[in-house]
Write an enzyme that holds these catalytic residues in place. Structure first.
Site, PDB file in Angstrom:
ATOM      1  N   SER A  44     -11.075 -45.097  26.158  1.00  0.00           N
ATOM      2  CA  SER A  44     -10.993 -43.614  26.549  1.00  0.00           C
ATOM      3  C   SER A  44     -12.425 -43.436  26.960  1.00  0.00           C
ATOM      4  CB  SER A  44     -10.913 -42.950  25.201  1.00  0.00           C
ATOM      5  OG  SER A  44     -11.884 -43.006  24.268  1.00  0.00           O
ATOM      6  N   HIS A 157      -6.197 -45.131  21.148  1.00  0.00           N
ATOM      7  CA  HIS A 157      -6.533 -46.456  20.147  1.00  0.00           C
ATOM      8  C   HIS A 157      -5.449 -47.026  19.543  1.00  0.00           C
ATOM      9  CE1 HIS A 157     -11.176 -45.658  20.711  1.00  0.00           C
ATOM     10  NE2 HIS A 157     -10.423 -45.984  21.902  1.00  0.00           N
ATOM     11  N   GLN A 165      -8.068 -39.036  18.162  1.00  0.00           N
ATOM     12  CA  GLN A 165      -8.355 -40.476  18.214  1.00  0.00           C
ATOM     13  C   GLN A 165      -9.118 -41.129  16.851  1.00  0.00           C
ATOM     14  OE1 GLN A 165      -9.929 -42.287  22.128  1.00  0.00           O
ATOM     15  NE2 GLN A 165     -11.772 -42.610  20.737  1.00  0.00           N
ATOM     16  N   GLU A 166      -9.918 -40.409  16.289  1.00  0.00           N
ATOM     17  CA  GLU A 166     -10.620 -41.014  15.334  1.00  0.00           C
ATOM     18  C   GLU A 166     -10.806 -39.962  14.026  1.00  0.00           C
ATOM     19  OE1 GLU A 166     -14.422 -42.601  16.954  1.00  0.00           O
ATOM     20  OE2 GLU A 166     -13.223 -43.279  18.675  1.00  0.00           O
ATOM     21  N   GLU A 207     -10.034 -49.762  16.483  1.00  0.00           N
ATOM     22  CA  GLU A 207     -11.230 -49.952  15.725  1.00  0.00           C
ATOM     23  C   GLU A 207     -11.295 -50.093  14.526  1.00  0.00           C
ATOM     24  OE1 GLU A 207     -13.334 -46.308  17.001  1.00  0.00           O
ATOM     25  OE2 GLU A 207     -13.570 -47.102  18.908  1.00  0.00           O
ATOM     26  N   ASP A 244     -13.239 -37.407  16.252  1.00  0.00           N
ATOM     27  CA  ASP A 244     -13.308 -37.600  17.492  1.00  0.00           C
ATOM     28  C   ASP A 244     -11.914 -37.283  18.134  1.00  0.00           C
ATOM     29  OD1 ASP A 244     -13.887 -37.959  20.185  1.00  0.00           O
ATOM     30  OD2 ASP A 244     -14.327 -40.147  19.840  1.00  0.00           O
ATOM     31  N   GLU A 290     -16.305 -34.789  17.667  1.00  0.00           N
ATOM     32  CA  GLU A 290     -16.481 -35.140  18.920  1.00  0.00           C
ATOM     33  C   GLU A 290     -15.689 -34.805  19.924  1.00  0.00           C
ATOM     34  OE1 GLU A 290     -17.723 -39.364  18.505  1.00  0.00           O
ATOM     35  OE2 GLU A 290     -16.948 -39.787  20.700  1.00  0.00           O
ATOM     36  N   ASP A 317     -19.124 -36.643  24.459  1.00  0.00           N
ATOM     37  CA  ASP A 317     -18.937 -37.970  24.658  1.00  0.00           C
ATOM     38  C   ASP A 317     -18.783 -38.142  25.994  1.00  0.00           C
ATOM     39  OD1 ASP A 317     -18.421 -40.817  24.769  1.00  0.00           O
ATOM     40  OD2 ASP A 317     -16.867 -40.833  23.366  1.00  0.00           O
ATOM     41  N   LYS A 342     -23.946 -44.485  23.963  1.00  0.00           N
ATOM     42  CA  LYS A 342     -23.113 -45.574  24.240  1.00  0.00           C
ATOM     43  C   LYS A 342     -23.945 -46.355  25.272  1.00  0.00           C
ATOM     44  CE  LYS A 342     -18.584 -44.111  23.078  1.00  0.00           C
ATOM     45  NZ  LYS A 342     -17.153 -43.574  23.892  1.00  0.00           N
ATOM     46  N   HIS A 370     -20.747 -47.543  18.805  1.00  0.00           N
ATOM     47  CA  HIS A 370     -19.715 -48.837  19.327  1.00  0.00           C
ATOM     48  C   HIS A 370     -19.015 -48.512  20.454  1.00  0.00           C
ATOM     49  CE1 HIS A 370     -16.131 -48.442  16.795  1.00  0.00           C
ATOM     50  NE2 HIS A 370     -16.499 -47.173  16.983  1.00  0.00           N
ATOM     51  N   ARG A 371     -18.347 -49.460  21.090  1.00  0.00           N
ATOM     52  CA  ARG A 371     -17.019 -49.303  21.934  1.00  0.00           C
ATOM     53  C   ARG A 371     -15.863 -49.779  21.251  1.00  0.00           C
ATOM     54  NH1 ARG A 371     -18.254 -46.568  26.814  1.00  0.00           N
ATOM     55  NH2 ARG A 371     -16.207 -45.771  26.619  1.00  0.00           N
ATOM     56  N   SER A 372     -14.690 -49.214  21.550  1.00  0.00           N
ATOM     57  CA  SER A 372     -13.339 -49.908  21.151  1.00  0.00           C
ATOM     58  C   SER A 372     -13.085 -51.210  21.517  1.00  0.00           C
ATOM     59  CB  SER A 372     -12.203 -48.859  21.584  1.00  0.00           C
ATOM     60  OG  SER A 372     -12.152 -48.713  22.898  1.00  0.00           O
ATOM     61  N   LYS A 393     -21.589 -44.837  14.296  1.00  0.00           N
ATOM     62  CA  LYS A 393     -20.162 -45.111  14.186  1.00  0.00           C
ATOM     63  C   LYS A 393     -19.551 -46.419  14.671  1.00  0.00           C
ATOM     64  CE  LYS A 393     -17.865 -42.928  18.006  1.00  0.00           C
ATOM     65  NZ  LYS A 393     -16.565 -42.090  18.572  1.00  0.00           N
TER      66      LYS A 393
END
Ligand code: PGA
Ligand code: ZN
Length: 425
Positions: A44, A157, A165-166, A207, A244, A290, A317, A342, A370-372, A393
């Site tokens: 994303s 994700h 998303q999170e 993730e 997020d 986020e 982000d 990131k 991190h990244r996915s 995260k």
């Protein structure tokens, strides 16, 4: 002390946690030190992120190969950097920026440049006989980040019907990192049981969080609160929640129109999302939010922050993409009060540190991420301690590429012993 110099740089194509190609870089120094670093990759992504160079050769990995980026490491970057003092991180990064010559690193590729930049930092730390967190953060680097564990996944994700998303569990009341990690790993396992009892899927998203189909976005958050309680913790006191939205993924036009299509909640404007957030903050122990709005919705971000920024951390982000140009604008407009950090969004270690510095100078927080698409590389864990940001995260309590970072933080905490700090603020 005599500084070591770079004697060899070699890139190669490896696979990330989604099975897509990414770049790994090896560096050798003239004192015999060797280092390696691997580059993560997002799904994303923000519009203005530095460019990940992909081969677009449809005969290989559906066009996602990175052989050109590897060639750039070996044939363009390596000859320019060999002989340089490895401790001169900013000079080395600047040399790569000049070689690239574009604003978004599209010529050499941010994946090529970042792989080298990370491997340089790691080689310099090794050659200086310092752990990476201390090399980058100095002798004062002793604060462990509060782990924000993404235990329930939605959006891009996963394949479920959750828009956000999170959903992260944040052990704000734990006495140290080790205990914090235990609190949320236990919550993750209880969440699995609850989902099982409800006959819902317990397969995991990119993730490592669960990705069940649920009745609504609220159902997701209520199920997490239930998991926190059943694990024996107090919601809000021991474990809080971070979200997020990654709102780009349900934005209609990036200017304030949204369609919460996955959950069926339907069309909304920025103000409806802000009202929804207000209600959620009254009901649920949310401490951080986020990308509550899409990257083009600066007005929405300003409104969101002015209404809720005194209660929670509002993180940008996709809107800031770890780029000081956009973070500066965000600070001026009060569009958030924190930036996601990131490394591969901007593409060098020194520019990432600049982004952190800008946040700190403005009294903003910053959230290391991190990244996915990840690898087993644990650079991020050391980087988070070095940057003293207080939270990070790195996904869930499943999937080794996520756990690798948490395990590295356990090691760092053990090394630091009594001098380790841990707190949420
Ligand atoms: P990404 O997701 O790595 O797929 O961009 C992470 C995030 O949005 O924070
Ligand atoms: Zn995000």
């Amino acid at each position: 002390m005599k500084q070591a110099h770079i004697s060899a740089i070699n890139g190669m194509e490896i696979l990330d946690s989604r099975g897509n190609p990414t770049v790994r870089v090896f560096i050798e120094l003239d004192d015999g030190t060797c280092s390696v670093a691997s580059v993560p990759s997002g799904a994303s992504t923000g519009e203005n992120e530095a460019i990940e160079l992909r081969d677009k050769d449809m005969a290989r990995y559906a066009g996602k190969g990175v052989l050109q980026a590897v060639e750039n490491v070996n044939n363009i970057i390596a000859p320019a950097l060999c002989g340089m003092d490895v401790t001169r991180q900013s000079a080395i990064d600047k040399t790569m920026l000049e070689l690239d010559g574009t604003a978004n690193k599209s010529k050499l590729g941010a994946n090529a440049i970042l792989g080298v930049s990370m491997a340089v930092a790691r080689a310099a730390a090794k050659s200086s006989h310092l752990p990476l967190y201390q090399y980058l953060g100095g002798a004062g680097a002793r604060r462990l980040p509060v782990p924000c564990m993404n235990i329930l996944n939605g959006g891009e994700h996963s394949d479920n019907n959750v828009d956000i998303q999170e959903f992260m569990a944040v052990p704000v009341g734990a006495p140290n990192f080790r205990e914090g990690l235990r609190y949320i790993a236990e919550t993750f396992h209880v969440l699995k049981k609850i989902l099982n009892q409800r006959g819902l899927a317990t397969s995991v998203g990119d993730e490592g969080g669960f990705a069940p189909n649920l009745d609504s976005n609220e159902d997701a958050i209520e199920t997490i609160v239930q998991a926190i309680e059943q694990a024996g913790y107090k919601p809000g006191e021991d474990i809080a929640i971070a979200l997020d939205s990654a709102a780009n993924s349900f934005a209609v036009d990036m200017k304030g129109a949204y369609d919460l299509k996955w959950s069926g909640a339907g069309k909304m404007q920025s103000r409806d999302l802000i009202d929804m957030a207000k209600q959620w903050l009254d009901k649920y122990p949310v401490v951080l939010w986020e990308d509550p709005l899409a990257e083009g919705d600066w007005d929405g971000f300003v409104q969101f922050t002015s209404k809720l920024g005194n209660k929670i951390e509002v993180v940008g982000d996709d809107i800031f993409v770890t780029n000081t140009q956009y973070i500066q604008k965000g600070i001026e407009q009060k569009a958030a009060n924190s930036a996601l950090i990131k490394l591969n969004q901007i593409g060098t270690v020194s520019e990432t540190i600049e982004a952190v510095r800008m946040c700190r100078d403005a009294g903003w927080r910053y959230f290391i991420s991190h990244r996915s698409g990840e690898t087993s590389d644990t650079f991020l864990a050391d980087f988070a301690v070095a940057m003293d940001g207080g939270h990070l995260k790195s996904g869930s309590a499943s999937r080794s590429e996520r756990i690798a970072k948490y395990n590295r933080l356990l090691e760092i905490e053990q090394q630091l012993g009594d001098s380790a700090l841990y707190y949420w603020e």
